[in-house]
Each structure stands twice: as C-alpha cells, then as structure tokens.
Design a protein around this motif. Structure first.
Motif, PDB file in Angstrom:
ATOM      1  N   ASP A   1      36.263  38.507  47.032  1.00  0.00           N
ATOM      2  CA  ASP A   1      35.846  39.760  46.221  1.00  0.00           C
ATOM      3  C   ASP A   1      34.656  39.433  45.728  1.00  0.00           C
ATOM      4  OD1 ASP A   1      38.019  41.746  46.640  1.00  0.00           O
ATOM      5  OD2 ASP A   1      38.775  41.207  44.705  1.00  0.00           O
ATOM      6  N   ALA A   2      34.274  38.399  45.293  1.00  0.00           N
ATOM      7  CA  ALA A   2      32.982  38.050  44.297  1.00  0.00           C
ATOM      8  C   ALA A   2      32.082  37.981  45.484  1.00  0.00           C
ATOM      9  CB  ALA A   2      33.067  36.920  43.670  1.00  0.00           C
TER      10      ALA A   2
ATOM     11  N   VAL B   1      30.924  41.758  46.573  1.00  0.00           N
ATOM     12  CA  VAL B   1      30.147  42.344  45.567  1.00  0.00           C
ATOM     13  C   VAL B   1      28.936  41.558  45.594  1.00  0.00           C
ATOM     14  CG1 VAL B   1      29.793  42.728  42.931  1.00  0.00           C
ATOM     15  CG2 VAL B   1      32.070  43.067  43.988  1.00  0.00           C
TER      16      VAL B   1
ATOM     17  N   PHE C   1      30.078  35.020  38.617  1.00  0.00           N
ATOM     18  CA  PHE C   1      31.194  35.180  39.351  1.00  0.00           C
ATOM     19  C   PHE C   1      32.112  33.742  39.736  1.00  0.00           C
ATOM     20  CE2 PHE C   1      28.757  38.684  41.711  1.00  0.00           C
ATOM     21  CZ  PHE C   1      29.476  39.635  40.953  1.00  0.00           C
TER      22      PHE C   1
ATOM     23  N   GLN D   1      35.632  32.981  37.609  1.00  0.00           N
ATOM     24  CA  GLN D   1      36.628  32.782  38.702  1.00  0.00           C
ATOM     25  C   GLN D   1      37.478  31.472  38.325  1.00  0.00           C
ATOM     26  OE1 GLN D   1      38.472  34.457  40.777  1.00  0.00           O
ATOM     27  NE2 GLN D   1      37.085  35.454  42.162  1.00  0.00           N
TER      28      GLN D   1
ATOM     29  N   THR E   1      36.308  41.187  39.507  1.00  0.00           N
ATOM     30  CA  THR E   1      36.472  40.621  40.692  1.00  0.00           C
ATOM     31  C   THR E   1      37.393  39.157  40.369  1.00  0.00           C
ATOM     32  OG1 THR E   1      34.445  39.393  40.395  1.00  0.00           O
ATOM     33  CG2 THR E   1      34.318  41.179  41.830  1.00  0.00           C
TER      34      THR E   1
ATOM     35  N   SER F   1      29.133  33.338  46.354  1.00  0.00           N
ATOM     36  CA  SER F   1      28.551  34.427  45.710  1.00  0.00           C
ATOM     37  C   SER F   1      26.981  34.338  45.968  1.00  0.00           C
ATOM     38  CB  SER F   1      28.723  34.393  44.137  1.00  0.00           C
ATOM     39  OG  SER F   1      30.134  34.786  43.867  1.00  0.00           O
TER      40      SER F   1
ATOM     41  N   GLU G   1      36.633  40.997  52.513  1.00  0.00           N
ATOM     42  CA  GLU G   1      37.609  41.520  51.688  1.00  0.00           C
ATOM     43  C   GLU G   1      38.875  41.290  52.551  1.00  0.00           C
ATOM     44  OE1 GLU G   1      36.218  44.412  48.086  1.00  0.00           O
ATOM     45  OE2 GLU G   1      36.612  45.219  50.142  1.00  0.00           O
TER      46      GLU G   1
END
Length: 186
Positions: free
Chosen positions: A16-17, A20, A43, A47, A112, A145, A164
């Motif tokens: 997810d991160a 993004v 991120f 996380q 996220t 990220s 994703e």
C-alpha cells in the motif's frame, strides 16, 4: 512465525505504501533523495509503529481467545488482502497530491498502516517477536517506499495497481497458510 513468512508479510503490508509512493513520485517535477527519504520515514515509521500498537492491544485478549487465534489471523489477513485486491482493480482511484509536508503525509501514513495495526493484533495471538517483526516491516516499507517514489517519478502510475494486487494476494495466502498450519493440514 519463521523469517521467510515474516518477510513475505512485511512485503505484503508495504505494498500500500509502495503504491502511494509511486503516486508521490509521479507528482514530483524534480525528484531528490530527500523526497525518497521523507516517504520512507513516514510510511516505514508508521508501518513499524502500528503493528506494535496492535500487538499490545491484542496481548490484552490473547489468553481469552487462544483457541480461535488462527481463525482471527485468517479472517483479518484475508479481509485486508481481499480489500487490497479490490482496491487494485478500482480504475477510478486518484493519486494523492505531491506534497511531502506533514499535512499531506500524516494521513497517508496512517491510512496505509491501518492494516498493519490489525496484523499486530494477530502477532499477539501468534506470540511473534514484536521487535523483530515491527523492525522488519518498518525497514522493508522504508526501502519499498523510497523505491516507489523513484519508480513513480520514472515510470508513472502503471505499477500502482499491480503493487496493491500482489500485496493483497500475499496477505490472503499468509492468512490461509496460518489457518492450515493450526488445523494440522500443513
């Protein structure tokens, strides 16, 4: 939980991160290492923080629901994974703006990492070493990220939905694996 499973889970959570971050990179006209580090810190930090919080919350209930902990892990990971897969197929999703300021990054970092909070609850039931798990999740998310910002800046948004999708599949697979192990099938 063995290190390969933990690594796979960390990669799945980081997707997810990563997605993004691709959008953040896409929005940067002139990319610098600073942009990559900022995304990685926001991120990766969240996380790592969220599963730790989830672990301590889950520890409060661990003794009362040990008999069904594998079902809880299966349901939480399956739900998160299916949701990520669904989001990857949503064609109308818009990338967030390119700002790397606190007002832009804080809500994205929280959003996220919500799934990592739920995974942390699962860690409490499975009695995972939370320091190792949260650290690995944070480091992998930081790296992915930072790479995501660079990828987005170079290639655009075409890898966002694939990231994703892969992350969702990994989480569903891990949920099924945990359930099958506890049922004695694996």
């Amino acid at each position: 939980m063995d290190i390969i499973t933990l690594f796979s889970l960390a990669v799945g959570l980081a997707m997810d991160a990563f997605a993004v971050s691709i959008c953040k990179g896409l929005a940067q006209e002139k990319l610098s290492v600073k942009h990559m580090v900022i995304a990685g810190l926001w991120f990766g930090g969240f996380q790592a923080l969220m599963p730790t919080i989830g672990y301590f919350l889950g520890s409060q209930f661990r003794d009362r629901i040990t008999a069904v902990d594998h079902w809880i892990a299966f349901i939480l990971l399956g739900f998160i994974g299916v949701n990520m897969i669904r989001e990857s197929l949503d064609k109308e999703e818009v990338c967030p703006e390119g700002s790397m300021g606190v007002k832009a990054m804080f809500p994205l970092a929280v959003a996220t990492s919500i799934d990592a909070l739920a995974v942390g609850v699962t860690f409490a039931f499975l009695q995972v070493n939370i320091v190792l798990a949260a650290g690995l999740i944070g480091v992998i998310t930081f790296v992915m990220s930072a790479i995501g910002v660079k990828v987005g800046n170079i290639f655009g948004a075409r890898y966002k939905s694939r990231a994703e999708l892969v992350g969702g599949i990994i989480l569903v697979f891990l949920g099924v694996r945990i359930l099958l192990e506890h049922l004695g099938i694996l």
